[in-house]
Write an enzyme that holds these catalytic residues in place. Structure first.
Site, PDB file in Angstrom:
ATOM      1  N   CYS A  54       3.297  -1.854   2.424  1.00 21.11           N
ATOM      2  CA  CYS A  54       3.498  -0.417   2.614  1.00 21.11           C
ATOM      3  C   CYS A  54       2.647   0.116   3.764  1.00 21.11           C
ATOM      4  O   CYS A  54       2.929   1.194   4.298  1.00 21.11           O
ATOM      5  CB  CYS A  54       3.233   0.347   1.324  1.00 21.11           C
ATOM      6  SG  CYS A  54       1.618   0.088   0.605  1.00 21.11           S
ATOM      7  N   HIS A  55       1.637  -0.662   4.187  1.00 22.48           N
ATOM      8  CA  HIS A  55       0.830  -0.230   5.340  1.00 22.48           C
ATOM      9  C   HIS A  55       1.646  -0.220   6.627  1.00 22.48           C
ATOM     10  O   HIS A  55       1.243   0.400   7.605  1.00 22.48           O
ATOM     11  CB  HIS A  55      -0.415  -1.120   5.500  1.00 22.48           C
ATOM     12  CG  HIS A  55      -0.119  -2.565   5.701  1.00 22.48           C
ATOM     13  ND1 HIS A  55       0.096  -3.437   4.643  1.00 22.48           N
ATOM     14  CD2 HIS A  55       0.007  -3.305   6.827  1.00 22.48           C
ATOM     15  CE1 HIS A  55       0.322  -4.649   5.132  1.00 22.48           C
ATOM     16  NE2 HIS A  55       0.279  -4.593   6.455  1.00 22.48           N
ATOM     17  N   GLU A  74      -2.437  -7.182  12.485  1.00 26.73           N
ATOM     18  CA  GLU A  74      -1.086  -7.736  12.620  1.00 26.73           C
ATOM     19  C   GLU A  74      -0.518  -7.553  14.023  1.00 26.73           C
ATOM     20  O   GLU A  74       0.561  -8.060  14.315  1.00 26.73           O
ATOM     21  CB  GLU A  74      -0.158  -7.086  11.596  1.00 26.73           C
ATOM     22  CG  GLU A  74      -0.532  -7.407  10.162  1.00 26.73           C
ATOM     23  CD  GLU A  74       0.416  -6.789   9.138  1.00 26.73           C
ATOM     24  OE1 GLU A  74       1.377  -6.098   9.542  1.00 26.73           O
ATOM     25  OE2 GLU A  74       0.185  -6.996   7.937  1.00 26.73           O
ATOM     26  N   ASN A 111       2.894   1.798  -4.972  1.00 24.98           N
ATOM     27  CA  ASN A 111       3.015   0.347  -4.774  1.00 24.98           C
ATOM     28  C   ASN A 111       1.786  -0.365  -5.353  1.00 24.98           C
ATOM     29  O   ASN A 111       0.674  -0.163  -4.869  1.00 24.98           O
ATOM     30  CB  ASN A 111       3.141   0.045  -3.273  1.00 24.98           C
ATOM     31  CG  ASN A 111       3.138  -1.436  -2.955  1.00 24.98           C
ATOM     32  OD1 ASN A 111       3.403  -2.279  -3.791  1.00 24.98           O
ATOM     33  ND2 ASN A 111       2.816  -1.756  -1.707  1.00 24.98           N
ATOM     34  N   TYR A 171       9.049   6.420   7.337  1.00 20.70           N
ATOM     35  CA  TYR A 171       9.542   6.743   5.996  1.00 20.70           C
ATOM     36  C   TYR A 171      11.047   7.032   6.063  1.00 20.70           C
ATOM     37  O   TYR A 171      11.811   6.575   5.217  1.00 20.70           O
ATOM     38  CB  TYR A 171       8.790   7.954   5.434  1.00 20.70           C
ATOM     39  CG  TYR A 171       7.327   7.681   5.182  1.00 20.70           C
ATOM     40  CD1 TYR A 171       6.889   7.199   3.953  1.00 20.70           C
ATOM     41  CD2 TYR A 171       6.382   7.912   6.187  1.00 20.70           C
ATOM     42  CE1 TYR A 171       5.539   6.947   3.728  1.00 20.70           C
ATOM     43  CE2 TYR A 171       5.032   7.661   5.965  1.00 20.70           C
ATOM     44  CZ  TYR A 171       4.619   7.176   4.734  1.00 20.70           C
ATOM     45  OH  TYR A 171       3.289   6.917   4.519  1.00 20.70           O
TER      46      TYR A 171
END
Length: 196
Positions: A161-162, A188, A153, A129
């Site tokens: 945002c993950h 990912e 979001n 963040y």
């Protein structure tokens, strides 16, 4: 590269991180459409506004979570989301690392700025963040406002945002649930698979 169809935001007075600016208008509600897309989590809810050759995505919600964007009684129009379904299928199959969908999220100018910054967090990586706030030229004090914008979001998965985690490596909150955040980051390659 993600295309944006949000238009230009009017100048606003006051604290840009307050979240009190009016939501940006987009296409009339009469043009709002909705559809679904299968995923490993169940059917994703897609909402959008019609464009000449399809639609621009306004929100993507995970099952069991309220739609991030309130769309009054949108028409069901599965065919309008053909491109979104193709890209999401490719993402879940591990063949797509960057979405190129037309987007039209409604938000304050500050929220839109934060959401657009997510497009620059590469697949397979994470950021904190604080790092995201610094990237936006914001002070350390404004990091909390960044977190609030991420919580609002409306385009989960598409606006990643993950990929934003705590400075200590903790996953913190996620509108789709922390378990799903862990699943997405593992998918990912940003997190190692959990040991059984």
């Amino acid at each position: 590269m993600t295309t944006h169809t949000t238009g230009s935001a009017p100048a606003t007075k006051g604290d840009p991180t307050s979240g009190t600016s009016p939501a940006l208008p987009h296409a009339p509600a009469a043009r709002a459409v909705r559809g679904t897309c299968p995923s490993p989590f169940g059917d994703l809810l897609l909402t959008g506004v019609r464009t000449g050759d399809g639609c621009a995505l306004t929100s993507l919600s995970l099952p069991g979570r309220p739609a991030a964007t309130a769309v009054p009684e949108p028409d069901r129009a599965e065919e309008a989301f053909a491109q979104a379904r193709r890209e999401l299928d490719a993402y879940f199959a591990g063949r797509l690392t960057r979405f190129s969908l037309p987007l039209a999220p409604a938000g304050t100018p500050f929220q839109l700025r934060v959401w657009q910054a997510l497009d620059e967090v590469p697949y397979g990586t994470t950021t904190s963040y604080g790092e995201l706030a610094a990237r936006l030229g914001l002070s350390r004090v404004e990091t909390r406002a960044v977190g609030r914008a991420l919580g609002a979001n409306p385009l989960l998965l598409v606006r990643p945002c993950h990929r934003v985690i705590g400075a200590d490596g903790s996953l913190r909150g996620y509108a789709g649930g922390v378990e799903r955040k862990a699943w997405l980051l593992t998918h990912e390659g940003a997190l190692p698979p959990a040991l059984v």
